[in-house]
Design a protein around this motif. Structure first.
Motif, PDB file in Angstrom:
ATOM      1  N   VAL A 127       0.851  -1.191   0.000  1.00  0.00           N
ATOM      2  CA  VAL A 127       0.000   0.000   0.000  1.00  0.00           C
ATOM      3  C   VAL A 127       0.890   1.245   0.000  1.00  0.00           C
ATOM      4  CG1 VAL A 127      -1.703   1.347   1.295  1.00  0.00           C
ATOM      5  CG2 VAL A 127      -1.908  -1.151   1.182  1.00  0.00           C
ATOM      6  N   ASN A 128       0.533   2.210  -0.836  1.00  0.00           N
ATOM      7  CA  ASN A 128       1.222   3.494  -0.850  1.00  0.00           C
ATOM      8  C   ASN A 128       0.267   4.562  -0.344  1.00  0.00           C
ATOM      9  OD1 ASN A 128       2.141   6.183  -2.283  1.00  0.00           O
ATOM     10  ND2 ASN A 128       3.906   4.817  -2.325  1.00  0.00           N
ATOM     11  N   LEU A 129       0.726   5.334   0.627  1.00  0.00           N
ATOM     12  CA  LEU A 129      -0.100   6.374   1.244  1.00  0.00           C
ATOM     13  C   LEU A 129       0.485   7.729   0.906  1.00  0.00           C
ATOM     14  CD1 LEU A 129      -1.650   6.287   4.754  1.00  0.00           C
ATOM     15  CD2 LEU A 129      -0.293   8.273   4.113  1.00  0.00           C
ATOM     16  N   ARG A 130      -0.345   8.596   0.305  1.00  0.00           N
ATOM     17  CA  ARG A 130       0.085   9.940  -0.106  1.00  0.00           C
ATOM     18  C   ARG A 130      -0.891  10.980   0.424  1.00  0.00           C
ATOM     19  NH1 ARG A 130       2.881  10.663  -5.136  1.00  0.00           N
ATOM     20  NH2 ARG A 130       2.399  12.857  -4.804  1.00  0.00           N
ATOM     21  N   PRO A 131      -0.556  11.697   1.493  1.00  0.00           N
ATOM     22  CA  PRO A 131      -1.421  12.782   1.958  1.00  0.00           C
ATOM     23  C   PRO A 131      -1.199  14.052   1.142  1.00  0.00           C
ATOM     24  CG  PRO A 131       0.470  12.585   3.391  1.00  0.00           C
ATOM     25  CD  PRO A 131       0.626  11.522   2.343  1.00  0.00           C
ATOM     26  N   VAL A 132      -2.255  14.808   0.980  1.00  0.00           N
ATOM     27  CA  VAL A 132      -2.185  16.119   0.331  1.00  0.00           C
ATOM     28  C   VAL A 132      -2.960  17.084   1.216  1.00  0.00           C
ATOM     29  CG1 VAL A 132      -2.799  17.488  -1.694  1.00  0.00           C
ATOM     30  CG2 VAL A 132      -2.069  15.106  -1.973  1.00  0.00           C
ATOM     31  N   ARG A 133      -2.281  18.119   1.727  1.00  0.00           N
ATOM     32  CA  ARG A 133      -2.953  19.085   2.589  1.00  0.00           C
ATOM     33  C   ARG A 133      -2.438  20.481   2.311  1.00  0.00           C
ATOM     34  NH1 ARG A 133      -0.653  19.298   8.684  1.00  0.00           N
ATOM     35  NH2 ARG A 133      -1.286  21.461   8.355  1.00  0.00           N
ATOM     36  N   SER A 134      -3.251  21.448   2.654  1.00  0.00           N
ATOM     37  CA  SER A 134      -2.843  22.845   2.503  1.00  0.00           C
ATOM     38  C   SER A 134      -1.836  23.212   3.581  1.00  0.00           C
ATOM     39  CB  SER A 134      -4.061  23.761   2.611  1.00  0.00           C
ATOM     40  OG  SER A 134      -5.007  23.471   1.607  1.00  0.00           O
ATOM     41  N   TRP A 135      -0.801  23.965   3.172  1.00  0.00           N
ATOM     42  CA  TRP A 135       0.186  24.499   4.094  1.00  0.00           C
ATOM     43  C   TRP A 135       0.195  26.016   3.988  1.00  0.00           C
ATOM     44  CZ3 TRP A 135       2.367  21.284   7.492  1.00  0.00           C
ATOM     45  CH2 TRP A 135       2.424  19.917   7.174  1.00  0.00           C
ATOM     46  N   PRO A 136       0.648  26.702   5.019  1.00  0.00           N
ATOM     47  CA  PRO A 136       0.727  28.166   4.933  1.00  0.00           C
ATOM     48  C   PRO A 136       1.684  28.601   3.824  1.00  0.00           C
ATOM     49  CG  PRO A 136       1.034  27.413   7.204  1.00  0.00           C
ATOM     50  CD  PRO A 136       1.093  26.198   6.330  1.00  0.00           C
ATOM     51  N   VAL A 137       1.333  29.670   3.162  1.00  0.00           N
ATOM     52  CA  VAL A 137       2.178  30.377   2.194  1.00  0.00           C
ATOM     53  C   VAL A 137       2.381  29.593   0.894  1.00  0.00           C
ATOM     54  CG1 VAL A 137       4.382  31.563   1.793  1.00  0.00           C
ATOM     55  CG2 VAL A 137       3.384  31.523   4.098  1.00  0.00           C
ATOM     56  N   VAL A 138       2.806  28.327   0.987  1.00  0.00           N
ATOM     57  CA  VAL A 138       3.221  27.602  -0.211  1.00  0.00           C
ATOM     58  C   VAL A 138       2.062  26.974  -0.973  1.00  0.00           C
ATOM     59  CG1 VAL A 138       5.502  27.094   0.723  1.00  0.00           C
ATOM     60  CG2 VAL A 138       3.634  25.471   1.095  1.00  0.00           C
ATOM     61  N   SER A 139       0.907  26.791  -0.338  1.00  0.00           N
ATOM     62  CA  SER A 139      -0.214  26.110  -0.989  1.00  0.00           C
ATOM     63  C   SER A 139      -1.058  27.090  -1.789  1.00  0.00           C
ATOM     64  CB  SER A 139      -1.095  25.399   0.040  1.00  0.00           C
ATOM     65  OG  SER A 139      -0.404  24.315   0.610  1.00  0.00           O
ATOM     66  N   ALA A 140      -1.511  26.624  -2.946  1.00  0.00           N
ATOM     67  CA  ALA A 140      -2.312  27.468  -3.826  1.00  0.00           C
ATOM     68  C   ALA A 140      -3.748  27.606  -3.352  1.00  0.00           C
ATOM     69  CB  ALA A 140      -2.300  26.884  -5.242  1.00  0.00           C
ATOM     70  N   LYS A 141      -4.172  26.750  -2.433  1.00  0.00           N
ATOM     71  CA  LYS A 141      -5.555  26.773  -1.962  1.00  0.00           C
ATOM     72  C   LYS A 141      -5.597  26.245  -0.542  1.00  0.00           C
ATOM     73  CE  LYS A 141     -10.151  25.620  -3.668  1.00  0.00           C
ATOM     74  NZ  LYS A 141     -10.897  25.007  -4.791  1.00  0.00           N
ATOM     75  N   GLN A 142      -6.339  26.891   0.323  1.00  0.00           N
ATOM     76  CA  GLN A 142      -6.498  26.410   1.684  1.00  0.00           C
ATOM     77  C   GLN A 142      -7.712  25.483   1.778  1.00  0.00           C
ATOM     78  OE1 GLN A 142      -4.145  27.019   4.212  1.00  0.00           O
ATOM     79  NE2 GLN A 142      -3.101  27.707   2.351  1.00  0.00           N
ATOM     80  N   GLY A 143      -7.745  24.675   2.820  1.00  0.00           N
ATOM     81  CA  GLY A 143      -8.885  23.799   3.044  1.00  0.00           C
ATOM     82  C   GLY A 143      -8.775  22.421   2.424  1.00  0.00           C
ATOM     83  N   VAL A 144      -7.631  22.116   1.812  1.00  0.00           N
ATOM     84  CA  VAL A 144      -7.439  20.789   1.214  1.00  0.00           C
ATOM     85  C   VAL A 144      -6.820  19.860   2.249  1.00  0.00           C
ATOM     86  CG1 VAL A 144      -6.321  19.484  -0.632  1.00  0.00           C
ATOM     87  CG2 VAL A 144      -7.110  21.827  -1.061  1.00  0.00           C
ATOM     88  N   ASP A 145      -7.412  18.697   2.420  1.00  0.00           N
ATOM     89  CA  ASP A 145      -6.890  17.699   3.363  1.00  0.00           C
ATOM     90  C   ASP A 145      -7.388  16.328   2.930  1.00  0.00           C
ATOM     91  OD1 ASP A 145      -5.846  16.271   5.454  1.00  0.00           O
ATOM     92  OD2 ASP A 145      -7.223  17.051   6.976  1.00  0.00           O
ATOM     93  N   LEU A 146      -6.609  15.658   2.099  1.00  0.00           N
ATOM     94  CA  LEU A 146      -7.024  14.370   1.561  1.00  0.00           C
ATOM     95  C   LEU A 146      -5.846  13.399   1.588  1.00  0.00           C
ATOM     96  CD1 LEU A 146      -5.934  13.869  -1.691  1.00  0.00           C
ATOM     97  CD2 LEU A 146      -7.375  15.895  -1.969  1.00  0.00           C
ATOM     98  N   ILE A 147      -6.166  12.123   1.466  1.00  0.00           N
ATOM     99  CA  ILE A 147      -5.147  11.077   1.392  1.00  0.00           C
ATOM    100  C   ILE A 147      -5.473  10.175   0.207  1.00  0.00           C
ATOM    101  CG2 ILE A 147      -4.159   9.030   2.505  1.00  0.00           C
ATOM    102  CD1 ILE A 147      -4.629  10.334   5.199  1.00  0.00           C
ATOM    103  N   ILE A 148      -4.475   9.893  -0.590  1.00  0.00           N
ATOM    104  CA  ILE A 148      -4.612   8.930  -1.675  1.00  0.00           C
ATOM    105  C   ILE A 148      -3.923   7.639  -1.259  1.00  0.00           C
ATOM    106  CG2 ILE A 148      -4.050   8.396  -4.077  1.00  0.00           C
ATOM    107  CD1 ILE A 148      -4.232  11.392  -4.672  1.00  0.00           C
ATOM    108  N   LEU A 149      -4.698   6.575  -1.252  1.00  0.00           N
ATOM    109  CA  LEU A 149      -4.186   5.237  -0.947  1.00  0.00           C
ATOM    110  C   LEU A 149      -4.225   4.420  -2.226  1.00  0.00           C
ATOM    111  CD1 LEU A 149      -6.177   4.815   2.336  1.00  0.00           C
ATOM    112  CD2 LEU A 149      -3.717   4.546   2.236  1.00  0.00           C
ATOM    113  N   ARG A 150      -3.082   3.888  -2.612  1.00  0.00           N
ATOM    114  CA  ARG A 150      -3.062   3.113  -3.855  1.00  0.00           C
ATOM    115  C   ARG A 150      -2.392   1.767  -3.642  1.00  0.00           C
ATOM    116  NH1 ARG A 150       2.124   6.026  -5.922  1.00  0.00           N
ATOM    117  NH2 ARG A 150       3.261   4.348  -6.931  1.00  0.00           N
ATOM    118  N   GLU A 151      -2.804   0.794  -4.424  1.00  0.00           N
ATOM    119  CA  GLU A 151      -2.106  -0.487  -4.452  1.00  0.00           C
ATOM    120  C   GLU A 151      -0.713  -0.213  -4.983  1.00  0.00           C
ATOM    121  OE1 GLU A 151      -0.308  -3.909  -5.127  1.00  0.00           O
ATOM    122  OE2 GLU A 151      -0.845  -2.740  -6.908  1.00  0.00           O
ATOM    123  N   ASN A 152       0.309  -0.897  -4.459  1.00  0.00           N
ATOM    124  CA  ASN A 152       1.682  -0.433  -4.622  1.00  0.00           C
ATOM    125  C   ASN A 152       2.612  -1.398  -5.348  1.00  0.00           C
ATOM    126  OD1 ASN A 152       3.380   1.798  -4.057  1.00  0.00           O
ATOM    127  ND2 ASN A 152       4.306   0.738  -2.300  1.00  0.00           N
TER     128      ASN A 152
END
Length: 331
Positions: free
Chosen positions: A94-119
């Motif tokens: 399993v590969n786990l990839r979180p994607v979340r908004s960070w201060p300053v560097v993120s193009a959009k706030q409010g993003v908080d997701l995880i992509i789980l893929r067969e690996n």
């Protein structure tokens, strides 16, 4: 005592990994590290991209950090991507990839997701052959066992974060046998554990569009190997790009943290390599392998604090030093 196998790999891996390890040592003063080799440079020196000693060290320690790998675009006899070899040899399924908004560097706030893929399977199974002159065949491998393992890991993550939505991403309308098996197996496991109300589905092309349009609408995305690889790179735009894209290769009793970026030969040795993805990958190792939520949060909060205080998205020609000093100070 926590044990960590440290594999710098190729290119900027040799620059970002030492910084990440130094940060982890500040959190875990008793950390024991074991150095090992893997990658294209290792293959050129030893004739093996992943020596057996490296695999054994990972089995013995149960945790590792891998920096980056260079892979030639053309076929080289005897060589196969080091990270693909480690995933398959160690059953990091399993590969786990979180994607979340960070201060300053993120193009959009409010993003908080995880992509789980067969690996380990799909089109990355390594089953390719030449059928005839000018005709090359790659086999897409999907097994019920691998899909079930992915669904069970999804349950762990969904329960831990009280997931509001689980989206299965596939292309079963075009690939009814392979994507159909993936879809049906995941549905059976997740519905059987009481998550039917949170489940929905997307065809991969529509999921890609919606990740661009409205990434904050997603929570957990569960998909196959190639689809997940592409979608997670697309989605990481919202967290600030590949420089802030961590991942975890996750098996039973073993996990390998890995920043998603490549070896970046164009900036190797320039001081511009950003170690944040490597640092954040160790937060995943703390959370999901060592079950140390407190230190995982401390590490992520230190990154957030550093970004807020720094107040800029480009750290200049001394990026490696600036990030190292800033995150250590924030801890």
């Amino acid at each position: 005592m926590h044990k960590l196998v440290v594999i710098s790999g190729d290119g900027i891996g040799r620059e970002v990994v030492p910084v990440a390890v130094e940060v982890l040592e500040k959190l875990l003063p008793n950390l024991k590290t074991v150095k090992a080799e893997a990658g294209w440079d290792c293959f050129q020196r030893h004739g093996a991209a992943v020596p057996e000693a490296t695999l054994q060290a990972l089995r013995d320690c149960g945790a590792g950090l891998f920096g980056a790998v260079s892979s030639p675009s053309q076929r080289v006899n005897g060589y196969r991507s080091a990270i693909l070899q480690m995933r398959q040899a160690l059953q990091l399924d399993v590969n786990l990839r979180p994607v979340r908004s960070w201060p300053v560097v993120s193009a959009k706030q409010g993003v908080d997701l995880i992509i789980l893929r067969e690996n380990c399977e799909g089109l990355y199974s390594g089953r390719e052959h030449l059928e005839a002159d000018g005709v090359a065949i790659a086999e897409r491998v999907i097994t019920r066992d691998a899909c079930k393992a992915l669904a069970l890991r999804t349950l762990e993550v969904a329960k831990a974060r009280n997931a509001r939505r689980i989206t299965l991403v596939h292309k079963a309308n075009i690939l009814p046998l392979t994507c159909g098996l993936f879809r049906d197996t995941c549905l059976e496991v997740l519905e059987g554990e009481g998550w039917a109300a949170q489940l929905d589905e997307r065809l991969v092309d529509l999921a890609a569009l919606q990740l661009v349009q409205q990434p904050e609408a997603f929570d957990l995305i569960v998909t196959t190997n190639l689809f997940g690889d592409i979608l997670s790179d697309l989605a990481c735009h919202w967290s600030g790009g590949l420089a802030l894209a961590p991942s975890l290769n996750w098996g039973q009793g073993i996990a390998l943290a890995e920043p998603v970026h490549g070896s970046a030969p164009d900036i190797t040795g320039s001081g511009r390599a950003n170690p944040l993805a490597a640092i954040l990958s160790l937060a995943l190792l703390l959370r999901y392998r060592w079950l140390d939520e407190d230190n995982a949060k401390r590490l992520e909060q230190a990154v957030e604090s550093f970004l807020q205080q720094e107040g800029r998205a480009d750290f200049g020609v001394d990026t490696t030093r600036v990030v190292r000093e800033g995150v250590l100070a924030a801890l």
